[in-house]
Motif scaffolding. Structure first.
Motif, mmCIF file in Angstrom:
data_model
loop_
_atom_site.group_PDB
_atom_site.id
_atom_site.type_symbol
_atom_site.label_atom_id
_atom_site.label_comp_id
_atom_site.label_asym_id
_atom_site.label_seq_id
_atom_site.Cartn_x
_atom_site.Cartn_y
_atom_site.Cartn_z
ATOM 1 N N THR A 76 104.761 -43.673 -86.587
ATOM 2 C CA THR A 76 104.232 -43.262 -85.292
ATOM 3 C C THR A 76 103.098 -44.205 -84.913
ATOM 4 N N ASN A 77 102.964 -44.507 -83.624
ATOM 5 C CA ASN A 77 101.914 -45.399 -83.138
ATOM 6 C C ASN A 77 100.792 -44.604 -82.480
ATOM 7 N N CYS A 78 99.560 -45.121 -82.594
ATOM 8 C CA CYS A 78 98.404 -44.572 -81.880
ATOM 9 C C CYS A 78 97.576 -45.730 -81.336
ATOM 10 N N THR A 79 97.151 -45.636 -80.071
ATOM 11 C CA THR A 79 96.446 -46.726 -79.389
ATOM 12 C C THR A 79 95.227 -46.189 -78.648
ATOM 13 N N GLY A 80 94.127 -46.933 -78.708
ATOM 14 C CA GLY A 80 92.917 -46.588 -77.957
ATOM 15 C C GLY A 80 91.890 -47.690 -78.132
ATOM 16 N N VAL A 81 90.731 -47.521 -77.524
ATOM 17 C CA VAL A 81 89.642 -48.477 -77.700
ATOM 18 C C VAL A 81 88.919 -48.151 -79.002
ATOM 19 N N SER A 82 88.827 -49.143 -79.865
ATOM 20 C CA SER A 82 88.297 -48.950 -81.216
ATOM 21 C C SER A 82 86.777 -48.941 -81.243
ATOM 22 N N PRO A 83 86.175 -47.957 -81.921
ATOM 23 C CA PRO A 83 84.720 -47.982 -82.101
ATOM 24 C C PRO A 83 84.266 -49.003 -83.142
ATOM 25 N N LEU A 84 85.208 -49.557 -83.894
ATOM 26 C CA LEU A 84 84.868 -50.564 -84.902
ATOM 27 C C LEU A 84 84.882 -51.963 -84.303
ATOM 28 N N THR A 85 85.926 -52.288 -83.537
ATOM 29 C CA THR A 85 86.070 -53.631 -82.969
ATOM 30 C C THR A 85 85.652 -53.711 -81.512
ATOM 31 N N ASP A 86 85.517 -52.572 -80.857
ATOM 32 C CA ASP A 86 85.190 -52.466 -79.436
ATOM 33 C C ASP A 86 86.287 -53.071 -78.553
ATOM 34 N N GLY A 87 87.504 -53.145 -79.066
ATOM 35 C CA GLY A 87 88.631 -53.651 -78.290
ATOM 36 C C GLY A 87 89.802 -52.693 -78.335
ATOM 37 N N LEU A 88 90.781 -52.945 -77.489
ATOM 38 C CA LEU A 88 92.000 -52.139 -77.499
ATOM 39 C C LEU A 88 92.737 -52.407 -78.801
ATOM 40 N N LEU A 89 93.172 -51.346 -79.460
ATOM 41 C CA LEU A 89 93.719 -51.475 -80.805
ATOM 42 C C LEU A 89 94.808 -50.438 -81.024
ATOM 43 N N SER A 90 95.867 -50.860 -81.693
ATOM 44 C CA SER A 90 96.940 -49.953 -82.092
ATOM 45 C C SER A 90 97.000 -49.864 -83.601
ATOM 46 N N SER A 91 97.265 -48.652 -84.088
ATOM 47 C CA SER A 91 97.451 -48.414 -85.507
ATOM 48 C C SER A 91 98.674 -47.538 -85.660
ATOM 49 N N ASN A 92 99.466 -47.759 -86.716
ATOM 50 C CA ASN A 92 100.579 -46.832 -86.910
ATOM 51 C C ASN A 92 100.609 -46.291 -88.327
ATOM 52 N N ALA A 93 101.178 -45.105 -88.441
ATOM 53 C CA ALA A 93 101.196 -44.380 -89.713
ATOM 54 C C ALA A 93 102.614 -44.008 -90.086
ATOM 55 N N GLY A 94 102.866 -43.998 -91.398
ATOM 56 C CA GLY A 94 104.134 -43.516 -91.899
ATOM 57 C C GLY A 94 104.084 -42.012 -92.112
ATOM 58 N N GLY A 95 105.013 -41.521 -92.915
ATOM 59 C CA GLY A 95 105.080 -40.090 -93.161
ATOM 60 C C GLY A 95 106.232 -39.451 -92.417
ATOM 61 N N PHE A 96 105.987 -38.284 -91.841
ATOM 62 C CA PHE A 96 107.079 -37.500 -91.272
ATOM 63 C C PHE A 96 106.804 -36.974 -89.867
ATOM 64 N N VAL A 97 105.633 -37.283 -89.308
ATOM 65 C CA VAL A 97 105.284 -36.703 -88.016
ATOM 66 C C VAL A 97 106.063 -37.323 -86.861
#
Length: 554
Positions: A76-97
């Motif tokens: 699954t993908n999640c996207t937003g403005v990162s508080p770490l990099t201060d830029g638009l960022l996508s992260s994705n996770a495995g699992g079952f959701v």
């Protein structure tokens, strides 16, 4: 072209109002996953949004492959403005959701605003329910999952939640799903925390009707029958190779090989593995449920990057100690890479490498922002001067393993990545260890002629994130099979990946990111010339910005 189906569900948690918006044109142009989320975020998040402000949005997306039964698609993908990099960022996770999100009938679910009280948001194919959960304040992940199971009959595969770290706005807080899988990099858990959302649940019986070509079963069968060391050791199978070639960061990046590597190697992790672990619909089963009988510690992992961050980089040579660090990060909701590097920076400042009790204490203090943990919760880029150590980050993001001082092309990839120091943005290291055939392998030294391949690799990885397809599918998901699955010429598919990266870059340009941010904390031969070549291949300006006409064309 095969693409995600379904509308966008937009939820404003300020007042609990939601609306459904048709996004068929976005899905058909960007496939799904990271592509759809990036386009929606680009249009719907102000360029000057505060990462912790109500105007920032978190966009969860699936892709067309989540309608398949093919291996490598439980993501699954999640996207937003990162508080770490201060830029638009996508992260994705495995699992079952992922398939539970798809079963709601939405291709994307976004969260905006901020609640006055701590809440759980329940998303179903029949609507949205927002539940106040004051008793879950600062609850660890397992306690939140237990509550949702006992009160709502929802198991961990329906849940995405944050731990205390997210609520306390730790800049590298993760969003956890299936208890031990993480939307890890970039601190999107802190964005969810800033909205006062403790958890999101997905449940429904309205999956999209997407017809997946039969080649999916060829991939699935080969994944099930292949004999791959990752099925036994996961990504830790690379630990000793990285150490041998001098690409294993050690003692807060002061060294490139670790004399204690045997104690944290893939063999040691395999010895602690007590059953198979996998993601939704995946027969590759590369996950690592591990248990230490003597101490009773049970966790999933550690994977290679965690072995680096809490092992060699922290001066720790016992895999059980790394397992404990991994377990703490999962329970408290922390990205293990950033957390391990921040802790290692503190160990360097205090000359305390190998102090396991201190390491575990610091992890907890970071999650609750207690004492010294409050400073470390800001990340290396914001605290390194006070600590008196070097700033081992790119664009504010802490480094993973696969050290670019040895694997020079990967070093260039760390610098150019929109996400900062991120090994998964291009996976260029695979050519330099090498993990590919001898015909495709590259000399790890030098940057000559590597920029064009780096661009292609970044585009290909973005394409996978649109699918959404796991990085570990590389032996099975050939360009020919990608063409069959998506019914589009491979070069046209790569062009979609290129558009995603260009939109990310242009968004970040509006927030001040340019060539001065595409840097490294070490020197590489002919780096500036390679950066010029990279921009030239991309068609960007020499200052690292995207031309206005390019954005207009998109």
């Amino acid at each position: 072209m095969l693409h995600a189906e379904g509308p966008l569900l937009s939820i404003d948690v300020t007042d609990g109002v939601s609306e459904t918006i048709t996004v068929d044109d976005v899905c058909s142009s960007y496939i799904g996953g990271r592509g759809v989320a990036t386009r929606l975020a680009y249009e719907r998040i102000p360029f000057d949004a505060d990462p912790f402000g109500p105007e920032n949005r978190l966009v969860f997306t699936t892709g067309p492959m989540q309608s398949s039964r093919m291996s490598f698609t439980g993501r699954t993908n999640c996207t937003g403005v990162s508080p770490l990099t201060d830029g638009l960022l996508s992260s994705n996770a495995g699992g079952f959701v992922s398939r539970n999100l798809a079963a709601t009938g939405y291709s994307a679910v976004e969260f905006v605003g901020a609640s006055d009280e701590l809440v759980v948001v329940h998303v179903t194919d029949e609507g949205v329910e927002i539940e106040a959960v004051p008793d879950l304040e600062e609850a660890p992940v397992s306690e939140t999952v237990e509550y949702l199971a006992s009160v709502h009959d929802l198991d961990a595969e329906h849940v995405a939640c944050i731990g205390p770290a997210g609520e306390n706005l730790v800049r590298f807080a993760a969003i956890m799903t299936s208890e031990s899988r993480a939307f890890g990099r970039g601190g999107l858990g802190a964005v969810l925390g800033s909205k006062n959302v403790k958890a999101i649940t997905f449940r429904g019986n309205s999956p999209p009707e997407v017809e997946i070509p039969p080649v999916q079963m060829d991939v699935h069968r080969e994944a099930a029958t292949s004999d791959n060391i990752m099925k036994r050791q996961g990504t830790t199978s690379i630990t000793e190779l990285a150490n041998e070639v001098g690409a294993l960061p050690t003692r807060y990046f002061s060294e490139l090989a670790y004399e204690g590597v045997d104690g944290i190697s893939g063999d040691r992790v395999e010895e602690k593995k007590f059953k198979k672990g996998t993601c939704s619909a995946c027969a590759f089963a590369c996950k690592l449920p591990t248990r230490d009988e003597e101490t009773g510690i049970e966790t999933e992992g550690p994977e290679y990057e965690t072995v680096m961050a809490f092992g060699s980089n922290a001066g720790v040579d016992d895999v059980v100690d790394v397992m404990r660090s991994n377990e703490l990060c999962d329970e408290l909701g922390l990205d293990t890479i950033s957390a391990g590097d921040v802790v290692s920076a503190y160990l360097a400042a205090e000359d305390e490498f190998g102090n396991v009790d201190l390491i575990h204490d610091l992890v907890e203090r970071i999650a609750y922002r207690e004492d010294e943990g409050d400073r470390l919760a800001e990340g290396v880029a914001r605290c390194h001067e006070e600590l008196g150590v070097e700033n081992w980050t790119v664009k504010g993001m802490e480094f993973p393993a696969h050290d670019g001082r040895t694997l020079n092309g990967q070093g260039l990839g760390f610098a150019t990545s929109n996400r900062g120091a991120d090994h998964m943005f291009a996976v260029f290291y695979s050519y330099e260890y090498p993990l590919v055939s001898s015909d495709d392998a590259l000399d790890p030294e030098g940057l000559a002629n590597k920029a064009p391949l780096l661009v292609k690799q970044e585009n290909a990885r973005a394409l996978e994130d649109c699918g959404i397809i796991c990085r570990f599918s590389r032996e099975f998901m050939t360009p020919e099979r990608m063409e069959q699955l998506f019914d589009v010429d491979y070069e046209d598919l790569l062009a979609i990946g290129e558009r995603v990266i260009t939109l990310e870059r242009h968004f970040n340009n509006q927030r001040g990111v340019d060539r001065t941010d595409d840097t490294l904390p070490y020197d590489l031969p002919n780096f500036e010339a390679a950066l010029d070549e990279y921009y030239g291949v991309r068609g960007w300006n020499n200052d690292g910005t995207v031309p206005d006409h390019t954005v207009a064309d998109l």
